[in-house]
Design a protein around this motif. Sequence first.
Motif, PDB file in Angstrom:
ATOM      1  N   PRO A 239       1.416  -1.297  -0.173  1.00  0.00           N
ATOM      2  CA  PRO A 239      -0.040   0.031  -0.085  1.00  0.00           C
ATOM      3  C   PRO A 239       1.243   1.209  -0.018  1.00  0.00           C
ATOM      4  O   PRO A 239       2.096   1.239   0.713  1.00  0.00           O
ATOM      5  CB  PRO A 239      -0.395  -0.102   1.622  1.00  0.00           C
ATOM      6  CG  PRO A 239       0.236  -0.792   2.267  1.00  0.00           C
ATOM      7  CD  PRO A 239       0.749  -1.707   1.724  1.00  0.00           C
TER       8      PRO A 239
ATOM      9  N   GLU B  75      -0.094   5.204   0.251  1.00  0.00           N
ATOM     10  CA  GLU B  75      -1.052   5.646  -0.122  1.00  0.00           C
ATOM     11  C   GLU B  75      -0.946   7.459  -0.610  1.00  0.00           C
ATOM     12  O   GLU B  75       0.083   7.765  -0.552  1.00  0.00           O
ATOM     13  CB  GLU B  75      -0.896   6.706   1.790  1.00  0.00           C
ATOM     14  CG  GLU B  75      -2.711   7.075   2.181  1.00  0.00           C
ATOM     15  CD  GLU B  75      -2.284   8.373   2.243  1.00  0.00           C
ATOM     16  OE1 GLU B  75      -1.795   9.094   3.238  1.00  0.00           O
ATOM     17  OE2 GLU B  75      -3.540   8.731   2.507  1.00  0.00           O
TER      18      GLU B  75
ATOM     19  N   PHE C 216      -3.713   2.984   4.488  1.00  0.00           N
ATOM     20  CA  PHE C 216      -5.374   2.743   5.028  1.00  0.00           C
ATOM     21  C   PHE C 216      -6.521   3.600   5.275  1.00  0.00           C
ATOM     22  O   PHE C 216      -6.391   4.451   4.543  1.00  0.00           O
ATOM     23  CB  PHE C 216      -3.656   2.532   6.209  1.00  0.00           C
ATOM     24  CG  PHE C 216      -3.430   3.750   6.755  1.00  0.00           C
ATOM     25  CD1 PHE C 216      -4.294   5.087   7.405  1.00  0.00           C
ATOM     26  CD2 PHE C 216      -2.786   4.565   6.198  1.00  0.00           C
ATOM     27  CE1 PHE C 216      -3.319   6.468   7.594  1.00  0.00           C
ATOM     28  CE2 PHE C 216      -2.167   5.826   6.455  1.00  0.00           C
ATOM     29  CZ  PHE C 216      -2.444   6.663   6.728  1.00  0.00           C
TER      30      PHE C 216
ATOM     31  N   GLN D  30      -6.462  -1.615   4.940  1.00  0.00           N
ATOM     32  CA  GLN D  30      -5.375  -2.282   5.818  1.00  0.00           C
ATOM     33  C   GLN D  30      -6.579  -0.925   7.233  1.00  0.00           C
ATOM     34  O   GLN D  30      -6.941   0.042   5.970  1.00  0.00           O
ATOM     35  CB  GLN D  30      -4.726  -1.003   5.469  1.00  0.00           C
ATOM     36  CG  GLN D  30      -3.525  -1.301   6.386  1.00  0.00           C
ATOM     37  CD  GLN D  30      -2.334  -0.787   6.282  1.00  0.00           C
ATOM     38  OE1 GLN D  30      -2.038   0.502   5.700  1.00  0.00           O
ATOM     39  NE2 GLN D  30      -1.053  -1.869   6.087  1.00  0.00           N
TER      40      GLN D  30
ATOM     41  N   LYS E 220       1.246  -5.760   9.917  1.00  0.00           N
ATOM     42  CA  LYS E 220       2.654  -5.085   8.363  1.00  0.00           C
ATOM     43  C   LYS E 220       2.846  -3.982   9.388  1.00  0.00           C
ATOM     44  O   LYS E 220       3.024  -2.589   9.957  1.00  0.00           O
ATOM     45  CB  LYS E 220       2.525  -3.891   7.533  1.00  0.00           C
ATOM     46  CG  LYS E 220       3.066  -3.500   6.960  1.00  0.00           C
ATOM     47  CD  LYS E 220       2.423  -3.031   5.478  1.00  0.00           C
ATOM     48  CE  LYS E 220       3.633  -2.284   4.445  1.00  0.00           C
ATOM     49  NZ  LYS E 220       3.888  -0.714   4.516  1.00  0.00           N
TER      50      LYS E 220
ATOM     51  N   TYR F 271      12.493   5.690   5.582  1.00  0.00           N
ATOM     52  CA  TYR F 271      11.933   4.341   4.264  1.00  0.00           C
ATOM     53  C   TYR F 271      14.357   4.412   3.072  1.00  0.00           C
ATOM     54  O   TYR F 271      14.409   4.681   2.469  1.00  0.00           O
ATOM     55  CB  TYR F 271      11.737   4.794   2.574  1.00  0.00           C
ATOM     56  CG  TYR F 271       9.592   5.359   3.714  1.00  0.00           C
ATOM     57  CD1 TYR F 271       9.518   3.946   3.653  1.00  0.00           C
ATOM     58  CD2 TYR F 271       9.607   6.050   3.668  1.00  0.00           C
ATOM     59  CE1 TYR F 271       8.137   3.564   3.643  1.00  0.00           C
ATOM     60  CE2 TYR F 271       7.816   5.688   4.018  1.00  0.00           C
ATOM     61  CZ  TYR F 271       7.449   4.492   4.186  1.00  0.00           C
ATOM     62  OH  TYR F 271       6.082   4.694   4.370  1.00  0.00           O
TER      63      TYR F 271
ATOM     64  N   ASN G 107       9.584  -7.314   3.052  1.00  0.00           N
ATOM     65  CA  ASN G 107       9.608  -5.413   2.661  1.00  0.00           C
ATOM     66  C   ASN G 107      10.397  -4.401   2.809  1.00  0.00           C
ATOM     67  O   ASN G 107      10.382  -5.385   4.030  1.00  0.00           O
ATOM     68  CB  ASN G 107       7.881  -5.587   2.911  1.00  0.00           C
ATOM     69  CG  ASN G 107       7.695  -3.828   3.048  1.00  0.00           C
ATOM     70  OD1 ASN G 107       7.426  -2.564   3.411  1.00  0.00           O
ATOM     71  ND2 ASN G 107       7.374  -3.726   1.312  1.00  0.00           N
TER      72      ASN G 107
ATOM     73  N   ASP H 157      13.467  -2.074  -0.045  1.00  0.00           N
ATOM     74  CA  ASP H 157      14.126  -2.227  -0.671  1.00  0.00           C
ATOM     75  C   ASP H 157      14.254  -3.277  -1.536  1.00  0.00           C
ATOM     76  O   ASP H 157      15.611  -3.579  -2.227  1.00  0.00           O
ATOM     77  CB  ASP H 157      15.526  -1.493  -0.289  1.00  0.00           C
ATOM     78  CG  ASP H 157      15.264  -0.064   0.630  1.00  0.00           C
ATOM     79  OD1 ASP H 157      14.426  -0.288   0.567  1.00  0.00           O
ATOM     80  OD2 ASP H 157      16.365  -0.235   0.669  1.00  0.00           O
TER      81      ASP H 157
ATOM     82  N   GLY I 297       7.044  -2.074  -2.676  1.00  0.00           N
ATOM     83  CA  GLY I 297       6.235  -0.912  -3.007  1.00  0.00           C
ATOM     84  C   GLY I 297       6.354   0.341  -4.293  1.00  0.00           C
ATOM     85  O   GLY I 297       6.676   0.189  -5.118  1.00  0.00           O
ATOM     86  N   ARG I 298       7.789   1.134  -3.766  1.00  0.00           N
ATOM     87  CA  ARG I 298       8.525   1.961  -4.611  1.00  0.00           C
ATOM     88  C   ARG I 298       8.810   1.216  -6.199  1.00  0.00           C
ATOM     89  O   ARG I 298       9.000   1.366  -6.783  1.00  0.00           O
ATOM     90  CB  ARG I 298       9.141   3.030  -4.302  1.00  0.00           C
ATOM     91  CG  ARG I 298       9.033   3.382  -2.817  1.00  0.00           C
ATOM     92  CD  ARG I 298       9.702   4.107  -1.984  1.00  0.00           C
ATOM     93  NE  ARG I 298      10.831   3.148  -1.544  1.00  0.00           N
ATOM     94  CZ  ARG I 298      11.829   3.103  -0.109  1.00  0.00           C
ATOM     95  NH1 ARG I 298      12.413   4.462  -0.383  1.00  0.00           N
ATOM     96  NH2 ARG I 298      11.736   1.918   0.298  1.00  0.00           N
TER      97      ARG I 298
HETATM   98  C1  FMN Z   1       4.211   7.844  -0.418  1.00  0.00           C
HETATM   99  C2  FMN Z   1       4.466   6.701   0.636  1.00  0.00           C
HETATM  100  C3  FMN Z   1       3.234   5.816   0.377  1.00  0.00           C
HETATM  101  C4  FMN Z   1       2.779   4.204   1.618  1.00  0.00           C
HETATM  102  N1  FMN Z   1       1.134   4.568   2.380  1.00  0.00           N
HETATM  103  C5  FMN Z   1       1.415   3.479   3.371  1.00  0.00           C
HETATM  104  C6  FMN Z   1       0.107   2.717   3.429  1.00  0.00           C
HETATM  105  O1  FMN Z   1      -1.421   3.758   2.973  1.00  0.00           O
HETATM  106  N2  FMN Z   1       0.147   1.974   4.490  1.00  0.00           N
HETATM  107  C7  FMN Z   1       1.264   0.917   4.968  1.00  0.00           C
HETATM  108  O2  FMN Z   1       1.389   0.231   5.628  1.00  0.00           O
HETATM  109  N3  FMN Z   1       2.871   1.483   4.123  1.00  0.00           N
HETATM  110  C8  FMN Z   1       2.779   2.466   3.251  1.00  0.00           C
HETATM  111  N4  FMN Z   1       3.979   2.872   2.713  1.00  0.00           N
HETATM  112  C9  FMN Z   1       4.989   2.045   3.095  1.00  0.00           C
HETATM  113  C10 FMN Z   1       4.790   0.945   2.465  1.00  0.00           C
HETATM  114  O3  FMN Z   1       4.307  -0.187   1.828  1.00  0.00           O
HETATM  115  C11 FMN Z   1       6.433  -0.088   1.861  1.00  0.00           C
HETATM  116  O4  FMN Z   1       6.105  -0.119   2.791  1.00  0.00           O
HETATM  117  C12 FMN Z   1       7.756   0.919   1.968  1.00  0.00           C
HETATM  118  O5  FMN Z   1       8.315   1.516   0.807  1.00  0.00           O
HETATM  119  C13 FMN Z   1       9.053  -0.183   1.955  1.00  0.00           C
HETATM  120  O6  FMN Z   1       9.191  -1.018   0.670  1.00  0.00           O
HETATM  121  P1  FMN Z   1       9.609  -0.341  -0.938  1.00  0.00           P
HETATM  122  O7  FMN Z   1      11.562  -0.237  -0.161  1.00  0.00           O
HETATM  123  O8  FMN Z   1       8.902  -2.558  -1.373  1.00  0.00           O
HETATM  124  O9  FMN Z   1       8.794   0.971  -1.374  1.00  0.00           O
HETATM  125  C14 FMN Z   1       4.004   3.751   2.368  1.00  0.00           C
HETATM  126  C15 FMN Z   1       5.108   4.157   1.654  1.00  0.00           C
HETATM  127  C16 FMN Z   1       5.664   4.818   0.780  1.00  0.00           C
HETATM  128  C17 FMN Z   1       6.572   6.067   0.321  1.00  0.00           C
END
Ligand code: FMN
Length: 346
Positions: free
Chosen positions: A10, A12, A39, A69, A144, A181, A204, A206, A234-235
């Motif tokens: 997710p 947001e 969420f 969530q 999470k 992050y 989860n 990187d 995610g990203r």
């Molecule tokens: C812009 C943004 C919004 C996010 N919104 C949520 C969210 O609503 N709920 C959540 O559990 N994590 C949220 N995250 C965290 C991501 O779900 C994820 O855990 C995080 O980006 C690390 O994973 P990645 O390195 O694959 O990006 C958000 C992260 C970013 C950058």
Amino acid sequence: MLQVRLYFAPLEGVTDVHFRGIHARLFSDSPADAYFAPFFSPTADTPMAERDRRGLSRENNIGQAVIPQIMANKPEAFLLGARALSEMGYTEVNLNLGCPSGTVVSKNRGAGFLSDPDGMDRFFDAVFSDPLFSGGDGMHLSVKTRLGMFDPREFYDILPIYNRYPITEVILHPRVRRELYRGDVHTDMLLYTASNSVHPVCVNGDLFTVNDVRCTLKAFSDNGIIAPASFMFGRGAVSNPQLIGQARAMLMGKEVPPLSRDRLYAFFLALYHDAKNRLSGERHVLFRLKELFAYWIVLFDEADSYRRRLRKAETAAEFLSCAEELFALCPFCEDPGFFGNAKMNG
Ligand SMILES: Cc1cc2nc3c(=O)[nH]c(=O)nc-3n(C[C@H](O)[C@H](O)[C@H](O)COP(=O)(O)O)c2cc1C
């Protein structure tokens, strides 16, 4: 072949119902096993805001496995939201224990809740005593989570709490809140969790390339730990919308299909038209495009001048014409091996 589930994280403001729908349609050959929705925060007055209800309604999420969530630190509020989800037909809800935002943490929610292990214990005790989670209603709860607020070792007190309750899956972002992050993830704590969790663990953080998944699997096997139950992207998956399909191909021992410029262009155009049709006002459309493009600009070489022009664009038409030029002229590297975290807005 490894039976590993692959999730879309997710984000947001990014992976809303519109984004998820377009991704599921245009990348239907490599679907996520589940899309976790950003969420929502239930309250006694409003268990689910109208906007969240629309975003989670079954008819708006056809063809996608969605896991909603909730952000809450009070069992009463959490249960109100979970009951609303159950009435909509959902059987699993995820609890956000990772959001690092100052406004969230200051209310002891998201990652902020991690600083109160006793409160978390009482929370889970109340939730799992409710018939919604303990009876025949069939509602399941996953978490999470980060490792803690300040120090990864906080997790030594947090994991035993998760272990005491029938949580379906522990999705771990192995950083503490203070790290947001950035910086290296704490792989040692991920491996500790995988070894000591009684629940399936999802990795989860990187995972930007197929190689990142490969390296994680190697770290598990080098330490004699059974492979994780799932990976959450995610990203990296916003930046490379084919990443989940690529990871699946790798896990199946197949050739990894590269992301083509044409597919990314089609994805961009679909999101552009969605934003144009749906959002009122040029400013909102432009903000959405800039936010999304920050994830894609890293896929182009020699794109510095385009980055500046895209950032400065003042109309959606100006943005579109610059983006089209970029797609047509800039060298494309489908596997940059990093996420540049480029900023377009602000
Ligand atoms: C812009 C943004 C919004 C996010 N919104 C949520 C969210 O609503 N709920 C959540 O559990 N994590 C949220 N995250 C965290 C991501 O779900 C994820 O855990 C995080 O980006 C690390 O994973 P990645 O390195 O694959 O990006 C958000 C992260 C970013 C950058």
